[in-house]
Design an enzyme around this catalytic site. Structure first.
Site: not given
Ligand code: EPZ
Length: 417
Positions: A22-23, A116, A121-122, A304, A397
């Protein structure tokens, strides 16, 4: 409202084939817009997020042919129109249209992404990166208008190795003059999968999968072809199910290197398995040991799989602790696990205690997010009696054809729309 109905406690045997990730797929589809005119994406999972992405792509003037698990994307008439909220809020990955449309047109208008509800998630790291490349970012209510007369390659240091920000900046950098270097980049396999499509289109990229990625901008790209990597989180979820209910259950199509952290952990807690090339064979373990898990960015234990692993540890003999370091609100599934008879205690926003072993009993539960839904699905499979999982859209999803995959190996499972 979609419901999954399960009558639990059936031993599972046979084969489960893993689908595309998916990702990865949710980033590869928008990236196809960067191609000269045509792209083919193979091994696309059959999940709801893909349906929404296709809607956005068609809104942007792409023609999409979906045959079996392949998408044939004709982007020769792609146009740049604002992406409406009702589409962008359907999933997190809609934010990838920011990087792509900025690279292609120097402008994008889109609302804050969905996804989700597992924390704030900023997307500040994405925005800072776009600004570093020379973009101007306006936020009106929750709509982003990002514009750039010219993107210029820069060295960008990420405050956190965010998966989404790494991929989004890699996409935007394709449209930048010169070289962009992303430092402290995320190293998840999805990043390598997206880089492989861009490289196939003619972009020079070094270091995808490492902490430092170098991208040389190129606006004259070729057509693109890519295969979606197998889904490591889906793999992990079925491996956990096999450790609880398997009788030589075979999970086919895994990439061992993508799930090392999980394999190490289940070995440590006493679960045996055999790996032969891309297939893992696993059986039910009656003496699961308790453990401590800390979720981390790749190659650490994936957040995840935290919630599915929680269900497994309700069957461990003793007290386990989970520390969730990526999200501040990812224990909501424990409320219903406890209603099924588990003993879990939320100690702090990111620390959970699990005491086992506990016999679970079927009842009506509600999925609150994708992986929380998976954790309840696993609980229902091991529980005595019937369980009804409401809000199962969340599960669909991210888990392609889940009901048939489980039914084919002996689960008593139905879906009602
Ligand atoms: C991706 O989300 C995945 N989603 C998530 O999977 C997964 O949990 C995550 O990576 C971590 O492995 C997709 O690929 C669509 P991050 P993403 O940016 O890109 C903080 C699932 O179940 N952060 O690595 O949103 C954020 O809040 C989903 O398949 C900021 O603060 O994850 C989080 O605490 C859920 N500012 C952390 O970093 C930003 O600009 C990791 O987020 C970006 C992120």
């Amino acid at each position: 409202m979609t419901k999954i109905l399960i009558d639990g406690n059936h031993i599972l045997s046979g084969e489960i084939q893993i689908s595309g990730a998916k990702n990865s797929a949710v980033a590869l589809i928008p990236a196809a817009i960067l191609a000269k005119s045509k792209s083919v994406i193979y091994n696309v999972p059959e999940i709801r997020d893909i349906d929404y992405l296709i809607k956005i792509m068609e809104l942007l003037g792409c023609k999409i042919d979906h045959k079996d698990d392949a998408l044939y994307i004709d982007s020769s008439n792609v146009k740049n129109v604002p992406i409406p909220e009702e589409l962008s809020v359907q999933m997190r990955a809609s934010y990838y249209f920011m990087g792509v449309l900025l690279a292609k047109f120097g402008r994008v208008e889109i609302s804050f992404p969905g996804g989700c509800n597992i924390g704030a998630r900023p997307i500040d790291i994405h925005i800072k990166g776009f600004q570093a490349l020379g973009a101007n970012v306006e936020i009106i209510k929750n709509r982003y208008i990002i514009t750039a007369d010219k993107l210029v390659g820069k060295k960008i240091y990420l405050d956190f190795p965010s998966v989404g920000a790494t991929i989004n900046l890699m996409l935007a950098a394709v449209g930048a003059e010169g070289t962009t270097i992303i430092e402290n980049a995320a190293m998840e396999p999805e990043i390598v999968n997206v880089a492989s499509l861009l490289i196939n289109m003619g972009v020079k990229i070094n270091g995808a999968g490492t902490k430092t990625i170098e991208i040389i901008g190129n606006k004259e790209l070729d057509n693109g072809v890519v295969e979606v990597f197998p889904d490591r989180i889906e793999s992990g979820t079925y491996i956990i199910i096999g450790a609880l209910l398997g009788d030589n259950l075979k999970i086919k199509g895994i990439i061992k290197e993508h799930i090392e952290a999980l394999l190490m952990k289940i070995k440590e807690i006493g679960i045996n398995f055999k790996i032969d090339k891309d297939t893992i064979t696993i059986s039910k373990c009656n003496e699961i040991k308790p453990t401590y898990i800390k979720t981390l960015v790749f190659p650490g234990f994936p957040t995840d799989l935290q919630q599915p692993m929680t269900t497994l540890l309700t069957q461990a003999h003793g007290k386990s602790t989970i520390e969730e370091t990526l999200y501040e609100n990812r224990f909501k599934n424990t409320y219903d696990l406890n209603r099924m008879g588990a003993i879990t205690n939320i100690l702090t926003l990111n620390k959970l205690e699990i005491i086992g072993p506990r016999k679970l009993k079927g009842t009506n539960v509600i999925a609150t997010d994708l992986r929380g839904g998976a954790s309840l699905l696993i609980a229902a499979l091991i529980a005595e009696g019937k369980t009804e999982i409401d809000n199962s859209e969340y599960i669909l999803r991210g888990y392609g054809d889940v009901v048939n995959k489980l039914k084919n190996v002996g689960a008593d499972i139905e879906i009602s729309e």
